[in-house]
Design an enzyme around this catalytic site. Structure first.
Site, mmCIF file in Angstrom:
data_model
loop_
_atom_site.group_PDB
_atom_site.id
_atom_site.type_symbol
_atom_site.label_atom_id
_atom_site.label_comp_id
_atom_site.label_asym_id
_atom_site.label_seq_id
_atom_site.Cartn_x
_atom_site.Cartn_y
_atom_site.Cartn_z
ATOM 1 N N TYR A 30 11.329 69.558 29.627
ATOM 2 C CA TYR A 30 10.493 70.366 28.740
ATOM 3 C C TYR A 30 9.979 69.540 27.560
ATOM 4 C CZ TYR A 30 8.893 74.680 26.515
ATOM 5 O OH TYR A 30 8.124 75.661 25.968
ATOM 6 N N GLU A 31 10.858 68.654 27.029
ATOM 7 C CA GLU A 31 10.461 67.813 25.887
ATOM 8 C C GLU A 31 9.251 66.955 26.220
ATOM 9 O OE1 GLU A 31 13.738 68.138 26.488
ATOM 10 O OE2 GLU A 31 14.751 68.457 24.563
ATOM 11 N N CYS A 70 23.234 35.258 14.300
ATOM 12 C CA CYS A 70 24.339 34.843 13.418
ATOM 13 C C CYS A 70 23.987 33.570 12.631
ATOM 14 C CB CYS A 70 25.598 34.572 14.255
ATOM 15 S SG CYS A 70 26.417 36.072 14.792
ATOM 16 N N HIS A 130 20.979 44.406 11.659
ATOM 17 C CA HIS A 130 19.632 43.887 11.401
ATOM 18 C C HIS A 130 18.591 44.991 11.527
ATOM 19 C CE1 HIS A 130 19.625 44.032 15.791
ATOM 20 N NE2 HIS A 130 18.303 43.988 15.729
ATOM 21 N N GLN A 169 13.980 45.458 11.880
ATOM 22 C CA GLN A 169 12.721 44.755 12.144
ATOM 23 C C GLN A 169 11.643 45.276 11.202
ATOM 24 O OE1 GLN A 169 11.492 43.834 16.134
ATOM 25 N NE2 GLN A 169 13.268 44.897 16.975
ATOM 26 N N HIS A 215 24.485 42.586 15.940
ATOM 27 C CA HIS A 215 24.489 42.074 14.560
ATOM 28 C C HIS A 215 23.653 43.016 13.673
ATOM 29 C CE1 HIS A 215 25.191 38.740 11.755
ATOM 30 N NE2 HIS A 215 24.042 39.126 11.221
ATOM 31 N N HIS A 249 9.432 58.450 2.387
ATOM 32 C CA HIS A 249 10.611 59.071 3.014
ATOM 33 C C HIS A 249 11.161 58.186 4.123
ATOM 34 C CE1 HIS A 249 7.030 60.538 5.189
ATOM 35 N NE2 HIS A 249 7.775 60.508 6.282
ATOM 36 N N PHE A 254 18.862 64.057 25.719
ATOM 37 C CA PHE A 254 17.810 63.393 26.497
ATOM 38 C C PHE A 254 16.463 63.990 26.144
ATOM 39 C CE2 PHE A 254 21.529 62.479 29.057
ATOM 40 C CZ PHE A 254 21.296 61.154 29.407
ATOM 41 N N MET A 255 15.474 63.128 25.996
ATOM 42 C CA MET A 255 14.121 63.617 25.765
ATOM 43 C C MET A 255 13.415 63.608 27.111
ATOM 44 S SD MET A 255 13.800 64.445 22.690
ATOM 45 C CE MET A 255 12.335 64.207 21.770
HETATM 46 P P1 H2U Z 1 16.344 44.704 18.390
HETATM 47 O O1 H2U Z 1 17.795 44.522 18.486
HETATM 48 O O2 H2U Z 1 15.964 45.918 17.601
HETATM 49 O O3 H2U Z 1 15.704 44.643 19.729
HETATM 50 O O4 H2U Z 1 15.792 43.467 17.516
HETATM 51 C C1 H2U Z 1 16.134 42.135 17.706
HETATM 52 C C2 H2U Z 1 14.861 41.319 17.572
HETATM 53 O O5 H2U Z 1 15.198 39.955 17.362
HETATM 54 C C3 H2U Z 1 13.986 41.398 18.813
HETATM 55 O O6 H2U Z 1 12.728 41.923 18.480
HETATM 56 C C4 H2U Z 1 14.285 39.144 18.029
HETATM 57 C C5 H2U Z 1 13.888 39.944 19.261
HETATM 58 O O7 H2U Z 1 12.581 39.614 19.674
HETATM 59 N N1 H2U Z 1 14.894 37.861 18.354
HETATM 60 C C6 H2U Z 1 14.287 36.683 17.932
HETATM 61 O O8 H2U Z 1 13.239 36.734 17.296
HETATM 62 N N2 H2U Z 1 14.854 35.484 18.241
HETATM 63 C C7 H2U Z 1 15.978 35.345 18.982
HETATM 64 O O9 H2U Z 1 16.405 34.228 19.245
HETATM 65 C C8 H2U Z 1 16.694 36.537 19.463
HETATM 66 C C9 H2U Z 1 16.110 37.867 19.119
#
Ligand code: H2U
Length: 456
Positions: A367-368, A85, A213, A215, A211, A347, A363-364
């Site tokens: 069989y999956e 945040c 977001h 990566q 939140h 894509h 669920f994976m």
């Molecule tokens: P995910 O919710 O997809 O796990 O991604 C959140 C990412 O944010 C996670 O890879 C990073 C975590 O390492 N993060 C920070 O870099 N700093 C923080 O203080 C909290 C989370």
């Protein structure tokens, strides 16, 4: 005999076609009708070079397995303890700015690093200078192959408010997210071979933070998925002289069965070979190799079609729909940029785990994991369900609160305002002229795919 039920004349033609395909194993198009719902069959994924088992008749089976807890918990607009945040201190002690749009930073706990530290100085020197080291790069032994992996990991917040997920953002806010993806992509692409933009949404997908977001992981190697898609698209291009996914899009526009949304620049569809129940792809209609090539117009219409898809997803089970999504485009890094990657088509893929309701996921396992991926619902039926969803988000639709008691089987008529169609000119018509409607009258209905023998 493969199919013994009485069939009409038209249907028997289709049965015959399916019969041919099943027996000589030719991969050629068959116009599927409802009749395919009666057969277990394998579908080929030309991108991953894998087969998917489709067993539609299994939808009839009762469910007494695990139910997830409803994932639609209210998220506060701002949480002073949430490190994503604005104005909050992160894990590494740094304070986030009071950002008012997107905000991107280096992951404090990265899976890949640009350089490494070691107590062994010689080794450290070799590592950081990229000098091959037998102990670490045992290329000579096929049973113990190991390469040092380098890269950079970034985290990108979409919006300052934790409770505003992508489908609840305005179109211009989504365009800002797309612009930021491209900005980050360009920065990383000049140095790294592969830039993976991905979003994990929902606790059910292992996402650590509500939140909004995503990566971005850039690496000095091609990950498995990228390597396979590079090979399969290259092979197709050499054989047919056209990018595989452009041919695919053209054919899907003619067939219409699996289209969810279509506009001048983009198509959203459930791929013929999908294995997650409501898996979708968003693909540009012109040849685009990398996300950085998108024009302003294409970014805008991408925002529109993304928002449409994500509203449909949320409306399906009346939850903030969990998924993993990501972009695939041609490999990057300057060296690679000069190579011919005409076989690549940009894509996005969405992999949502929910199966029958907000609380039953696929669920994976079994069989999956041990043989081959498998699905019950056909891609055509899943596309139909998504198309039927209204384009007004259930949280922004007052009427929803009155009509939510209509929950139940979807019988093909869907919830009011949502039913679109694809006409013979190949355009998808939702009655909105491509705009996202803000029509408070549309009725939102939650889909529960029920079987005949049990209650979900
Ligand atoms: P995910 O919710 O997809 O796990 O991604 C959140 C990412 O944010 C996670 O890879 C990073 C975590 O390492 N993060 C920070 O870099 N700093 C923080 O203080 C909290 C989370």
């Amino acid at each position: 005999m493969l199919y013994s039920n009485p069939v009409s004349r038209d249907q028997s033609v289709d049965v015959y076609k399916i019969f041919i395909v099943l027996h000589d194993r030719t991969v050629r198009y068959v116009r599927f009708t409802n009749i395919i719902e009666d057969f277990a069959h394998n579908r080929y994924n030309p991108l991953t070079d894998q087969w998917v088992l489709v067993s539609p008749h299994r939808l009839q089976r009762p469910w007494s397995g695990q139910n997830e807890t409803e994932s639609d918990v209210e998220v506060a607009e701002h949480d002073p303890n949430n490190p994503l945040c604005p104005g909050v201190r992160r894990g590494n002690g740094e304070m986030n700015p009071i950002y008012s749009s997107t905000f991107t930073f280096d992951n404090d706990f990265p899976a890949l690093r640009e350089t490494y530290e070691s107590k062994n100085n010689d080794l450290l020197l070799q590592l950081n200078q990229n000098i091959p080291n037998y102990e670490l790069d045992k290329h000579e032994d096929p049973l113990f192959r190991l390469n040092i992996a380098r890269g950079k990991c970034r985290v990108m917040c979409f919006h300052p408010k934790s409770n505003i997920s992508l489908p609840l953002m305005s179109k211009s806010e989504i365009v800002t997210v797309i612009d930021e993806w491209i900005l980050e992509y360009n920065r990383l692409a000049s140095h790294w071979k592969w830039v993976q933009i991905f979003e994990n949404k929902g606790a059910i997908m292992g996402c650590s933070n509500p939140h909004p977001h995503c990566q971005i992981w850039a690496s000095d190697y091609l990950p498995n998925e990228a390597r396979t898609e590079d090979r399969t698209q290259r092979d197709y291009y050499q054989k047919y002289g056209r990018p595989m996914l452009l041919d695919y899009v053209e054919r899907e526009i003619k067939l219409k069965d699996r289209i969810v949304d279509l506009n001048d620049h983009w198509i959203t569809l459930i791929p013929f070979w999908a294995f997650w129940p409501f898996e979708t792809m968003i693909i540009p209609r012109r040849h685009i190799k990398r996300i950085a090539e998108l024009t302003d117009k294409e970014r805008e219409s991408l925002a529109t079609i993304m928002k449409q898809l994500l509203i449909r997803y949320d409306n399906l089970f009346k939850v903030s729909f969990p998924y993993s999504m990501g972009w695939h485009g041609a490999p990057t890094a300057e060296l690679h940029m000069n190579e011919d990657y005409s076989h690549w088509q940009l894509h996005a893929s969405y992999y949502p785990p929910l199966l029958r309701s907000a609380t039953i996921k696929k669920f994976m396992v079994g069989y999956e994991l041990l043989a081959q991926v498998q699905r019950d619902l056909t891609a055509e039926k899943a596309a139909e369900y998504l198309r039927e969803m209204p384009l007004v988000h259930y949280k922004e639709n007052n009427y929803f609160h009155i009509s939510s008691s209509l929950d139940g089987n979807v019988n093909g008529n869907g919830g009011g305002g949502g039913g679109g169609g694809v006409s013979s000119d190949g355009r998808y018509h939702d009655g909105t002229n491509g705009e996202i409607p803000n029509d408070g009258q549309s009725r939102t209905k939650r889909l529960t795919i029920k079987n005949q023998t049990s209650e979900d």
